[in-house]
Scaffold this active site. Structure first.
Site, short mmCIF file in Angstrom:
data_model
loop_
_atom_site.label_atom_id
_atom_site.label_comp_id
_atom_site.label_asym_id
_atom_site.label_seq_id
_atom_site.Cartn_x
_atom_site.Cartn_y
_atom_site.Cartn_z
N ASN A 40 0.86 -1.19 0.00
CA ASN A 40 0.00 0.00 0.00
C ASN A 40 0.89 1.23 0.00
OD1 ASN A 40 -2.50 1.53 0.34
ND2 ASN A 40 -1.78 1.94 2.42
N HIS A 62 1.01 5.20 1.31
CA HIS A 62 0.36 6.05 2.33
C HIS A 62 1.02 7.42 2.31
CE1 HIS A 62 -1.86 6.95 5.98
NE2 HIS A 62 -0.75 7.44 6.49
N ASP A 73 -2.07 0.58 8.22
CA ASP A 73 -0.86 1.36 7.93
C ASP A 73 0.31 0.98 8.84
OD1 ASP A 73 -2.34 2.75 6.01
OD2 ASP A 73 -2.92 4.31 7.43
N SER A 94 5.00 6.86 1.99
CA SER A 94 5.62 5.57 2.32
C SER A 94 4.92 4.46 1.58
CB SER A 94 5.51 5.29 3.83
OG SER A 94 6.00 6.36 4.61
#
Length: 316
Positions: free
Chosen positions: A112, A114, A150, A141
């Site tokens: 992912n 972020h 996260d 990130s």
């Protein structure tokens, strides 16, 4: 000439415009990119990113999550990803919390992006929170996805300066540029890391040094593992003597077991020529999709074969 390695097939999950999906897609058009976008999936049938993906010839799937339990919806997505034969999943503005079962099914292969320098500012409103805190630097990130929001291991970051007069909107726009640069690079590193000697050595080292009284040394120009002050039970070879292989060399009970392993799976095992008729066998590590449980088992067996009696009965 060796055949080019097949590119990793990546599924991208979006909820909206899909700008990071587009960055991944256009980066994949480079001849040396190690991945391709195999499917784009959205939890909103009206997500603008779907139209872009379709226009670029990428298969798409969309279904609203409304009225479905999280695990039920994730199961539908999982079926589509696996039908598309993807090896990795990239979340690109996917505004859904994921079920634990779905996350576990793609552990180590789902990432992912972020918009903060994790671990700072998990969740939403990251830019405003950075401004409110008086930060001089923000950023983005890319991290592995775990069950906690996260919170997975960070694979890469880009710092973005906060300039006087910045608003959440201006900072977000500048950070998005950084995201589009960072995400394709980290994804490329992720899909190729199981062919990266440093990454592979790190995993071998983790397994080998978890065994009792084990230590790392250098032998014949190779990283090697032995019982402290004693016999070797593993060697990590990378193109040793120009053989082009990345492999773990472990001890077997003898020539008969060595031959049995090679005959049963010649794509995985081979006889390291420079070890002579000693029963050592090499396990190829650069073919992708490594069975680390098998690697661990072979290391443990090798350790047992050389361990002194005072250690041999220890549970491992």
């Amino acid at each position: 000439m060796a055949e080019p390695r097949p590119r990793a097939r990546v599924g991208v999950l979006i909820s909206g415009r899909g700008s990071n999906m587009a960055a991944l897609l256009y980066a994949s058009r480079a001849a040396d990119c190690p991945y391709e976008i195999a499917i784009v999936i959205a939890n909103d049938p009206d997500a603008p990113g779907l139209a872009l993906a379709a226009a670029e010839g990428v298969p798409t799937f969309a279904q609203s999550h409304k009225g479905l339990k999280r695990a039920e919806f994730d199961a539908i997505v999982d079926v589509r990803l696996r039908a598309a034969e993807v090896s990795h999943v990239a979340l690109a503005g996917y505004m859904r919390l994921l079920s634990e079962g779905f996350v576990n099914g793609w552990a180590g292969r789902m990432i992912n992006i972020h918009p903060s320098l994790l671990p700072r500012y998990k969740g939403l409103d990251t830019h405003q929170r950075a401004l409110d805190a008086g930060d001089t630097v923000a950023g983005c990130s890319v991290h592995l996805v775990t069950a906690e929001l996260d919170d997975g291991p960070v694979l890469g970051q880009t710092r973005v300066a906060i300039v006087p007069g910045d608003t959440a909107a201006t900072l977000a726009a500048r950070t998005l540029i950084a995201e589009h640069q960072l995400y394709p690079r980290v994804l490329a590193e992720l899909v190729t890391r199981e062919r990266n000697p440093d990454y592979l050595l790190g995993l071998v080292r983790k397994h080998a040094l978890a065994l009792p009284a084990s230590e790392e040394t250098l032998s014949h120009g190779m990283p090697a593992f032995r019982i402290e002050g004693g016999k070797m039970f593993g060697y990590f070879t990378q193109d040793h003597h120009g053989d082009g292989e990345i492999a773990l060399i472990v001890k077997t009970s003898g020539a008969d077991e060595q031959a049995m392993l090679i005959d049963a799976d010649p794509d995985l095992y081979y006889r390291p020529a420079y070890f002579g008729p000693s029963g050592w066998v090499a396990i190829r590590l650069d073919g992708g999709d490594i069975d680390w449980e098998l690697v661990d088992e072979r290391l443990r067996n090798s350790w047992r074969l050389v361990a002194p009696r005072k250690l041999a009965d220890l549970p491992i």
